[in-house]
Write a protein that holds these residues in place. Structure first.
Motif, mmCIF file in Angstrom:
data_model
loop_
_atom_site.group_PDB
_atom_site.id
_atom_site.type_symbol
_atom_site.label_atom_id
_atom_site.label_comp_id
_atom_site.label_asym_id
_atom_site.label_seq_id
_atom_site.Cartn_x
_atom_site.Cartn_y
_atom_site.Cartn_z
ATOM 1 N N SER A 76 0.821 -1.217 0.000
ATOM 2 C CA SER A 76 0.000 0.000 0.000
ATOM 3 C C SER A 76 0.852 1.262 0.000
ATOM 4 O O SER A 76 0.358 2.347 -0.326
ATOM 5 C CB SER A 76 -0.936 0.010 1.214
ATOM 6 O OG SER A 76 -0.191 0.081 2.417
ATOM 7 N N ARG A 77 2.126 1.127 0.345
ATOM 8 C CA ARG A 77 3.029 2.279 0.336
ATOM 9 C C ARG A 77 3.635 2.519 -1.040
ATOM 10 O O ARG A 77 4.281 3.532 -1.266
ATOM 11 C CB ARG A 77 4.150 2.064 1.356
ATOM 12 C CG ARG A 77 3.654 1.809 2.783
ATOM 13 C CD ARG A 77 4.793 1.411 3.697
ATOM 14 N NE ARG A 77 4.301 0.916 4.985
ATOM 15 C CZ ARG A 77 5.079 0.437 5.935
ATOM 16 N NH1 ARG A 77 6.400 0.367 5.737
ATOM 17 N NH2 ARG A 77 4.567 0.009 7.069
ATOM 18 N N GLU A 78 3.447 1.569 -1.936
ATOM 19 C CA GLU A 78 4.002 1.697 -3.282
ATOM 20 C C GLU A 78 2.993 2.388 -4.206
ATOM 21 O O GLU A 78 1.783 2.333 -3.964
ATOM 22 C CB GLU A 78 4.343 0.315 -3.849
ATOM 23 C CG GLU A 78 5.297 -0.487 -2.986
ATOM 24 C CD GLU A 78 6.678 0.153 -2.883
ATOM 25 O OE1 GLU A 78 7.067 0.876 -3.842
ATOM 26 O OE2 GLU A 78 7.346 -0.043 -1.862
ATOM 27 N N ASP A 79 3.507 3.004 -5.277
ATOM 28 C CA ASP A 79 2.635 3.763 -6.169
ATOM 29 C C ASP A 79 2.627 3.216 -7.596
ATOM 30 O O ASP A 79 2.075 3.836 -8.492
ATOM 31 C CB ASP A 79 3.072 5.242 -6.191
ATOM 32 C CG ASP A 79 1.978 6.151 -6.729
ATOM 33 O OD1 ASP A 79 0.799 5.892 -6.447
ATOM 34 O OD2 ASP A 79 2.311 7.121 -7.442
ATOM 35 N N ASP A 80 3.248 2.061 -7.826
ATOM 36 C CA ASP A 80 3.252 1.515 -9.179
ATOM 37 C C ASP A 80 1.920 0.828 -9.481
ATOM 38 O O ASP A 80 1.139 0.509 -8.575
ATOM 39 C CB ASP A 80 4.413 0.535 -9.354
ATOM 40 C CG ASP A 80 4.288 -0.664 -8.441
ATOM 41 O OD1 ASP A 80 3.654 -1.640 -8.848
ATOM 42 O OD2 ASP A 80 4.796 -0.603 -7.301
ATOM 43 N N LEU A 81 1.654 0.601 -10.755
ATOM 44 C CA LEU A 81 0.371 0.061 -11.187
ATOM 45 C C LEU A 81 0.098 -1.329 -10.642
ATOM 46 O O LEU A 81 -1.023 -1.636 -10.208
ATOM 47 C CB LEU A 81 0.313 0.034 -12.718
ATOM 48 C CG LEU A 81 0.341 1.380 -13.439
ATOM 49 C CD1 LEU A 81 0.387 1.171 -14.943
ATOM 50 C CD2 LEU A 81 -0.868 2.222 -13.054
ATOM 51 N N VAL A 82 1.114 -2.190 -10.665
ATOM 52 C CA VAL A 82 0.910 -3.581 -10.258
ATOM 53 C C VAL A 82 0.688 -3.688 -8.752
ATOM 54 O O VAL A 82 -0.160 -4.461 -8.287
ATOM 55 C CB VAL A 82 2.089 -4.460 -10.712
ATOM 56 C CG1 VAL A 82 1.817 -5.926 -10.406
ATOM 57 C CG2 VAL A 82 2.354 -4.286 -12.205
ATOM 58 N N LEU A 197 2.691 1.062 -20.853
ATOM 59 C CA LEU A 197 2.936 0.709 -19.451
ATOM 60 C C LEU A 197 1.833 -0.186 -18.899
ATOM 61 O O LEU A 197 2.108 -1.116 -18.126
ATOM 62 C CB LEU A 197 3.066 1.978 -18.607
ATOM 63 C CG LEU A 197 4.301 2.839 -18.871
ATOM 64 C CD1 LEU A 197 4.253 4.115 -18.039
ATOM 65 C CD2 LEU A 197 5.572 2.058 -18.562
ATOM 66 N N VAL A 198 0.597 0.066 -19.280
ATOM 67 C CA VAL A 198 -0.503 -0.779 -18.812
ATOM 68 C C VAL A 198 -0.365 -2.185 -19.385
ATOM 69 O O VAL A 198 -0.626 -3.182 -18.694
ATOM 70 C CB VAL A 198 -1.864 -0.153 -19.191
ATOM 71 C CG1 VAL A 198 -3.000 -1.121 -18.897
ATOM 72 C CG2 VAL A 198 -2.081 1.146 -18.437
ATOM 73 N N SER A 199 0.074 -2.288 -20.635
ATOM 74 C CA SER A 199 0.305 -3.611 -21.240
ATOM 75 C C SER A 199 1.413 -4.351 -20.495
ATOM 76 O O SER A 199 1.310 -5.557 -20.233
ATOM 77 C CB SER A 199 0.672 -3.463 -22.713
ATOM 78 O OG SER A 199 -0.397 -2.903 -23.443
ATOM 79 N N GLU A 200 2.482 -3.642 -20.138
ATOM 80 C CA GLU A 200 3.562 -4.267 -19.379
ATOM 81 C C GLU A 200 3.091 -4.680 -17.992
ATOM 82 O O GLU A 200 3.488 -5.736 -17.474
ATOM 83 C CB GLU A 200 4.741 -3.302 -19.273
ATOM 84 C CG GLU A 200 5.441 -3.039 -20.598
ATOM 85 C CD GLU A 200 6.621 -2.096 -20.450
ATOM 86 O OE1 GLU A 200 7.152 -1.983 -19.330
ATOM 87 O OE2 GLU A 200 7.009 -1.479 -21.459
ATOM 88 N N ALA A 201 2.236 -3.846 -17.383
ATOM 89 C CA ALA A 201 1.694 -4.194 -16.065
ATOM 90 C C ALA A 201 0.850 -5.465 -16.162
ATOM 91 O O ALA A 201 0.882 -6.313 -15.261
ATOM 92 C CB ALA A 201 0.860 -3.040 -15.521
ATOM 93 N N ALA A 202 0.110 -5.615 -17.255
ATOM 94 C CA ALA A 202 -0.708 -6.820 -17.438
ATOM 95 C C ALA A 202 0.173 -8.062 -17.540
ATOM 96 O O ALA A 202 -0.189 -9.136 -17.019
ATOM 97 C CB ALA A 202 -1.569 -6.673 -18.699
ATOM 98 N N LEU A 203 1.340 -7.946 -18.165
ATOM 99 C CA LEU A 203 2.270 -9.083 -18.245
ATOM 100 C C LEU A 203 2.809 -9.437 -16.857
ATOM 101 O O LEU A 203 2.961 -10.619 -16.524
ATOM 102 C CB LEU A 203 3.425 -8.746 -19.186
ATOM 103 C CG LEU A 203 3.060 -8.576 -20.670
ATOM 104 C CD1 LEU A 203 4.293 -8.168 -21.474
ATOM 105 C CD2 LEU A 203 2.463 -9.865 -21.227
#
Length: 218
Positions: A76-82, A197-203
């Motif tokens: 919860s302290r992180e801000d990345d998409l995943v 970036l969203v595509s990479e997050a999906a991977l």
């Protein structure tokens, strides 16, 4: 007055002063806003910030080492998409969280995060679309001024009488295009970056699902 100083005065007069209030009050602030947003997006919409390398493996490791409760607290302290998607997915109170349910929740969360990013960068697209309209308004306003001078002079105005209206018309058009072209270009660049970036997050999400025992969460 030196040649350089005369050039600076002339340049400022031709491209700023002669544009009138439409340039001073609207188009110049829009140019500053466009530049500020572009810098902000450049700093915030970055791969290492939104989809850090190896984030999927890191999240799996975090849950295995710390357990779900502590793992969610750390993520919860992180801000990345995943990480944000993972917090939402594994905070759900399911009696049984299947792989398919987990995948669907991840997809839903990533879509919401993508929409949030698109809404953010949409501001610069709005500026890029408004600026030429404001410039066109200035063009029409300047030409009306010029034609009024023709009427006032009985059809034979001097060049100096027409100069004011024509300057407004040309300078506002110039500023409208100067703001719009880079803004739309920057918007296109960042929209493509967000999609990538969203595509990479999906991977990365698929890696989490494939390598993490979902049953351990139940």
């Amino acid at each position: 007055m030196s040649i350089a100083a005369a050039f600076e005065v002339s340049f400022f007069h031709q491209f700023v002063t002669s544009g009138g209030p439409i340039v001073w009050i609207i188009l110049l602030p829009l140019s500053v806003a466009s530049i500020s947003l572009a810098v902000y997006y450049f700093v915030t919409v970055k791969r290492r910030r939104l989809v850090p390398e190896g984030i999927g493996k890191k999240i799996c490791s975090t849950f295995r080492i710390n357990g779900i409760g502590r793992g969610l607290d750390l993520l919860s302290r992180e801000d990345d998409l995943v990480s944000r998607a993972s917090v939402r997915v594994f905070s759900q109170k399911h009696t049984q969280l299947s792989r398919e349910a987990c995948r669907n929740l991840y997809i839903e969360s990533l879509q919401e995060n993508a929409l949030e990013l698109f809404r953010r960068i949409e501001w610069i697209n709005i500026i890029g679309n408004i600026a030429p309209m404001v410039g066109l308004f200035g063009t029409v306003f300047g030409m009306i001024k010029a034609f009024n001078k023709i009427v006032e002079a009985g059809g034979q105005p001097g060049p100096d009488e027409l100069a004011g209206g024509i300057s407004v018309a040309l300078v506002t058009t110039f500023w409208g295009l100067l703001v719009a072209i880079p803004s739309i270009a920057v918007y296109g660049v960042f929209r493509n970056r967000v999609e990538s970036l969203v595509s990479e997050a999906a991977l990365e999400v698929e890696e989490i699902i494939d390598n993490f025992e979902i049953e351990d969460l139940n």
